[in-house]
Design a protein around this motif. Structure first.
Motif, PDB file in Angstrom:
ATOM      1  N   ALA A  71       0.802  -1.225   0.000  1.00 15.64           N
ATOM      2  CA  ALA A  71       0.000   0.000   0.000  1.00 15.64           C
ATOM      3  C   ALA A  71       0.831   1.269   0.000  1.00 15.64           C
ATOM      4  CB  ALA A  71      -0.930   0.008   1.219  1.00 15.64           C
ATOM      5  N   CYS A  72       2.146   1.137  -0.163  1.00 17.16           N
ATOM      6  CA  CYS A  72       3.004   2.325  -0.221  1.00 17.16           C
ATOM      7  C   CYS A  72       4.282   1.970  -0.959  1.00 17.16           C
ATOM      8  CB  CYS A  72       3.297   2.874   1.163  1.00 17.16           C
ATOM      9  SG  CYS A  72       4.469   1.906   2.120  1.00 17.16           S
ATOM     10  N   ALA A  73       5.108   2.973  -1.200  1.00 16.04           N
ATOM     11  CA  ALA A  73       6.372   2.761  -1.903  1.00 16.04           C
ATOM     12  C   ALA A  73       7.465   2.337  -0.929  1.00 16.04           C
ATOM     13  CB  ALA A  73       6.773   4.046  -2.626  1.00 16.04           C
ATOM     14  N   GLY A 125      17.956   5.608  -3.172  1.00 17.56           N
ATOM     15  CA  GLY A 125      17.124   6.593  -2.498  1.00 17.56           C
ATOM     16  C   GLY A 125      15.888   6.989  -3.271  1.00 17.56           C
ATOM     17  N   LYS A 126      15.563   6.239  -4.336  1.00 15.68           N
ATOM     18  CA  LYS A 126      14.400   6.521  -5.177  1.00 15.68           C
ATOM     19  C   LYS A 126      13.180   5.783  -4.632  1.00 15.68           C
ATOM     20  CE  LYS A 126      13.426   8.474  -9.298  1.00 15.68           C
ATOM     21  NZ  LYS A 126      13.781   9.856  -9.669  1.00 15.68           N
ATOM     22  N   ALA A 127      12.030   6.455  -4.650  1.00 16.57           N
ATOM     23  CA  ALA A 127      10.793   5.814  -4.222  1.00 16.57           C
ATOM     24  C   ALA A 127      10.269   4.931  -5.344  1.00 16.57           C
ATOM     25  CB  ALA A 127       9.753   6.863  -3.848  1.00 16.57           C
ATOM     26  N   VAL A 128      10.054   3.648  -5.042  1.00 21.04           N
ATOM     27  CA  VAL A 128       9.584   2.698  -6.041  1.00 21.04           C
ATOM     28  C   VAL A 128       8.455   1.857  -5.442  1.00 21.04           C
ATOM     29  CG1 VAL A 128      11.812   2.570  -7.219  1.00 21.04           C
ATOM     30  CG2 VAL A 128      11.294   0.964  -5.369  1.00 21.04           C
ATOM     31  N   PHE A 173       8.865   6.878  -8.752  1.00 21.58           N
ATOM     32  CA  PHE A 173       8.290   8.191  -8.488  1.00 21.58           C
ATOM     33  C   PHE A 173       9.357   9.278  -8.401  1.00 21.58           C
ATOM     34  CE2 PHE A 173       5.770   4.888  -6.431  1.00 21.58           C
ATOM     35  CZ  PHE A 173       4.524   5.101  -6.984  1.00 21.58           C
ATOM     36  N   ASP A 174       9.039  10.422  -8.980  1.00 24.42           N
ATOM     37  CA  ASP A 174       9.841  11.621  -8.791  1.00 24.42           C
ATOM     38  C   ASP A 174       9.222  12.509  -7.721  1.00 24.42           C
ATOM     39  OD1 ASP A 174      11.805  11.076 -10.761  1.00 24.42           O
ATOM     40  OD2 ASP A 174      10.382  11.656 -12.319  1.00 24.42           O
ATOM     41  N   GLU A 175       7.890  12.412  -7.578  1.00 28.91           N
ATOM     42  CA  GLU A 175       7.198  13.213  -6.592  1.00 28.91           C
ATOM     43  C   GLU A 175       7.288  12.575  -5.199  1.00 28.91           C
ATOM     44  OE1 GLU A 175       3.669  11.120  -8.718  1.00 28.91           O
ATOM     45  OE2 GLU A 175       5.846  11.276  -8.963  1.00 28.91           O
ATOM     46  N   GLN A 208       9.927   3.203   4.715  1.00 28.95           N
ATOM     47  CA  GLN A 208      11.023   3.484   5.643  1.00 28.95           C
ATOM     48  C   GLN A 208      10.742   4.722   6.493  1.00 28.95           C
ATOM     49  OE1 GLN A 208      11.302   2.511   2.503  1.00 28.95           O
ATOM     50  NE2 GLN A 208      13.138   1.283   2.153  1.00 28.95           N
ATOM     51  N   ASP A 209      10.115   5.751   5.901  1.00 28.65           N
ATOM     52  CA  ASP A 209       9.809   6.967   6.659  1.00 28.65           C
ATOM     53  C   ASP A 209       8.817   6.676   7.778  1.00 28.65           C
ATOM     54  OD1 ASP A 209      11.480   8.404   5.016  1.00 28.65           O
ATOM     55  OD2 ASP A 209       9.874   9.180   3.743  1.00 28.65           O
TER      56      ASP A 209
END
Length: 212
Positions: free
Chosen positions: A122-124, A130-133, A151-153, A159-160
């Protein structure tokens, strides 16, 4: 008690109550953000799927275990379910002892479920650069979610949320397997409930077959 709000109110003014308040506030924030993320990118589990729970024992923090244990004791009040948790203290592989195979509503503590259960599929995630995938869950054979997204946005990243969760904990983010962590807190919560004069601190002998 029949809700987490009532559970938190019952322990108001105690460390356990504050811990549950802070944790559920974080959960509420996560639910809002991940729901928006999933809607925007057409991400959904197949209806009635719970396959991940059949092959996994969640590792959770003390704060998470406290909320699950309190929910089992004072909302579910199901002695058989508590015994099932105890019997799985040495089970590190799964299935989760709070999973029901015979119901499409598999999780028996759904409102109190741990972070990993809320975020799985349900999330990246953050890759090594360090890129969100986002990667489709391997159990999603129905293909109700995209195979892969980059994602770039700014998007919700597991992890956050994990860092935010561990910052709440009273044991510096120490984690353990769900069954042993929950079982270790049951007596502590019973003692506290007795000190607070809560009447329903012990589960009755009649299990509630409905997932809450």
């Amino acid at each position: 008690m029949d809700s987490i709000a009532q559970l938190i109110a019952a322990f108001d003014g105690t460390y356990a109550g504050q811990s549950m308040t802070d944790l559920f506030s974080l959960y509420s924030q996560i639910e809002e953000q991940t729901a928006s993320f999933c809607k925007q990118f057409n991400i959904a589990c197949a209806q009635g799927c719970g396959t991940c729970c059949e092959h996994f024992m969640p590792d959770i923090t003390t704060s998470e275990a406290r909320l699950v244990a309190a929910y089992l004791l004072f909302v579910k009040k199901d002695s058989q379910l508590l015994e099932q948790v105890r019997q799985n203290v040495d089970n590190h592989e799964g299935p989760c002892p709070l999973y029901r195979f015979d119901s499409p509503y598999h999780c028996q503590v759904y409102p109190a479920r741990p972070l990993i259960c809320r975020l799985f599929g349900a999330c990246a995630n953050q890759d090594k650069n360090g890129k969100a995938v986002f990667r489709r869950c391997r159990y999603n054979t129905e293909h109700t979610m995209p195979l892969s997204l980059t994602f770039d946005e700014d998007v919700p990243v597991m992890q956050d949320y994990s860092y935010a969760l561990r910052s709440l904990d009273d044991h510096e983010g120490e984690v353990g397997y769900l069954s042993e962590m929950v079982d270790s807190l049951l007596d502590q919560l019973r003692f506290l409930a007795n000190m607070l004069g809560l009447d329903d601190s012990n589960p009755d002998d009649t299990p509630n077959p409905m997932a809450s």
